[in-house]
Write an enzyme that holds these catalytic residues in place. Structure first.
Site, PDB file in Angstrom:
ATOM      1  N   ARG A   1      23.954 -47.976  10.041  1.00  0.00           N
ATOM      2  CA  ARG A   1      22.572 -47.634  10.406  1.00  0.00           C
ATOM      3  C   ARG A   1      21.988 -46.813   9.273  1.00  0.00           C
ATOM      4  O   ARG A   1      22.639 -45.899   8.756  1.00  0.00           O
ATOM      5  CB  ARG A   1      22.538 -46.820  11.716  1.00  0.00           C
ATOM      6  CG  ARG A   1      23.142 -47.515  12.931  1.00  0.00           C
ATOM      7  CD  ARG A   1      22.099 -48.233  13.770  1.00  0.00           C
ATOM      8  NE  ARG A   1      21.052 -47.338  14.247  1.00  0.00           N
ATOM      9  CZ  ARG A   1      21.196 -46.464  15.253  1.00  0.00           C
ATOM     10  NH1 ARG A   1      22.355 -46.369  15.882  1.00  0.00           N
ATOM     11  NH2 ARG A   1      20.197 -45.715  15.629  1.00  0.00           N
TER      12      ARG A   1
ATOM     13  N   SER B   1     -26.708 -56.146   0.782  1.00  0.00           N
ATOM     14  CA  SER B   1     -26.514 -54.922   0.013  1.00  0.00           C
ATOM     15  C   SER B   1     -27.305 -53.796   0.661  1.00  0.00           C
ATOM     16  O   SER B   1     -28.343 -54.031   1.296  1.00  0.00           O
ATOM     17  CB  SER B   1     -27.002 -55.128  -1.428  1.00  0.00           C
ATOM     18  OG  SER B   1     -27.172 -53.894  -2.093  1.00  0.00           O
TER      19      SER B   1
END
Length: 437
Positions: free
Chosen positions: A315, A276
């Site tokens: 497409r 930490s």
């Protein structure tokens, strides 16, 4: 684009390089080089043009930033890259420049590059997933008869073998990995259809060119182009998300078991791992955090790709363009989760004494179900249930043991083999199932 620092917790070296700018250019140019060779072999372009084009397919020759900017003006990266490649070939041979990208279309290049990127990124991920399963299987075997408190709805339930919990992690990760392996194999196909999927520009030479192209790229040749048939991609996305979810199940359990109030599990330690910035005493479940972070992202990424399935005509507009960056982010999240869990599984430890202490802290109340069934065999379930409820109430009021409050079954309820029930054999069944696969 997010840089490495922003994405530090969302990606891993295991796959990130496969989607780097250099790798993207390498795979797209690999397609163009193979196409030049295949069309030359078929007699569609002059044979002397192919090696000139191949030589220009060096990713170091191109400016990724400039190509990215230009891509936004054409809605495809292929257009500016082919233009730049053509210019590079022209500087060597003006005539050869006219044969760049012969018969192909933008989506041929991008889809095939995406497939090649998956082929580079996923095998090492799959290998690490197998290693995770093996590590968990070893731990399950070791803890086949280690008793622990089962928990349902986050509350104490009946005891079970720790090995069953771990083998359950391994089983689901293995199941999800098998699905991912299968869908990955299905993606390893060439995309080559030309303008709208008919390869009409290649005439009668189309078959010869596409067979040669697939062989050169070491990809399977599908029955037809798959410009707007995207189930292969969507299946891979879903299966990648399932793997992340299976890893996250283990990560969630491990992180909860690491809470100091339980103290039952510990990730591997090392210099700087789990620290930490302000609290020196902490040992955070950092591996679990990385997996759970990926699990928060993966389902939405996969959903984006599934949502893009209804693509227009031959497409697509928008849906197809959404896939590549999304799939890259998903595979990077998968790799991040896999790498993190591999580190955890390789050094995960458990505290059997803490597990016993947590069971003892319930004052034997978790044996109430078993006591009910033992008594029910003698007096019926209704009467047995009433006796057990009264004993639970007395023990809660006095703070003493449920077994003492019940005043009977001390020997039966102390039997550890009966306490674990079928749990050790479930471990055996899960491990045998893993071994068969």
């Amino acid at each position: 684009m997010a840089g490495r620092l922003v994405n530090a917790l969302g990606s891993a070296a295991l796959a990130a390089e496969s989607f780097s700018d250099l790798a993207t250019l390498r795979h797209m140019l690999r397609f163009e080089a193979a196409l030049a060779q295949a069309t030359a072999d078929a007699g569609l372009i002059p044979r002397r043009a192919a090696p000139i084009i191949v030589k220009a397919c060096d990713p170091a020759l191109y400016d990724a930033a400039a190509l990215a900017e230009a891509a936004r003006r054409t809605a495809t990266l292929t257009v500016p890259l082919v233009k730049a490649l053509t210019e590079a070939v022209a500087r060597r041979d003006a005539a050869a420049a006219g044969y760049v990208h012969w018969g192909a279309t933008s989506q041929d290049v991008i889809d095939t590059a995406m497939v090649l990127q998956l082929g580079e990124a996923l095998p090492p991920v799959l290998k690490e997933l197998d290693a995770i399963v093996a590590a968990f299987a070893g731990l399950a075997r070791k803890h086949r008869r280690t008793p622990m408190l089962g928990r349902t709805l986050l509350q104490p339930a009946t005891p079970l073998a720790l090995g069953q919990k771990i083998a359950g992690w391994a089983s689901d990760i293995a199941r999800a990995t098998r699905r991912l392996e299968a869908s990955f194999e299905e993606t390893q196909v060439l995309q080559f259809g030309g303008a709208s999927g008919s390869l009409s520009a290649l005439g009668e030479k189309a078959e010869r060119v596409m067979v040669s192209l697939a062989k050169r790229l070491k990809l399977d040749l599908p029955a037809a182009p798959w410009f707007a048939q995207r189930v292969r991609v969507a299946a891979l996305a879903q299966d990648a998300a399932l793997v992340v979810g299976a890893l996250a199940k283990a990560a969630r359990d491990i992180s909860l078991m690491m809470q100091v109030e339980l103290g039952e599990a510990a990730e591997p330690s090392g210099p700087g791992r789990g620290g930490s910035s302000t609290m020196p005493h902490k040992r955070n479940p950092v591996g679990a955090a990385l997996v759970l972070s990926a699990a928060a992202r993966a389902p939405m990424l996969a959903a984006t790709i599934v949502a893009a399935l209804p693509q227009e005509h031959e497409r697509a507009l928008g849906g197809w363009q959404a896939e590549w960056p999304t799939l890259a982010a998903l595979v990077e999240a998968l790799a991040s989760a896999t790498q993190a869990m591999h580190e955890v599984a390789s050094g995960l430890s458990f505290d059997a004494d803490a597990m016993q202490a947590n069971m003892d802290a319930t004052e034997a109340a978790v044996l109430a179900e078993r006591a009910t069934f033992l008594l029910a065999a003698r007096m019926g379930k209704q009467k047995a249930g009433k006796l057990v409820e009264e004993a639970l109430a007395r023990s809660a009021e006095s703070g003493g043991s449920f077994v003492e409050a019940l005043g009977r079954l001390e020997t039966e309820l102390a039997d550890e083999a009966a306490l674990l029930g079928y749990s050790p054999r479930f471990v055996d069944r899960l491990l045998a199932e893993l071994k068969r696969r």
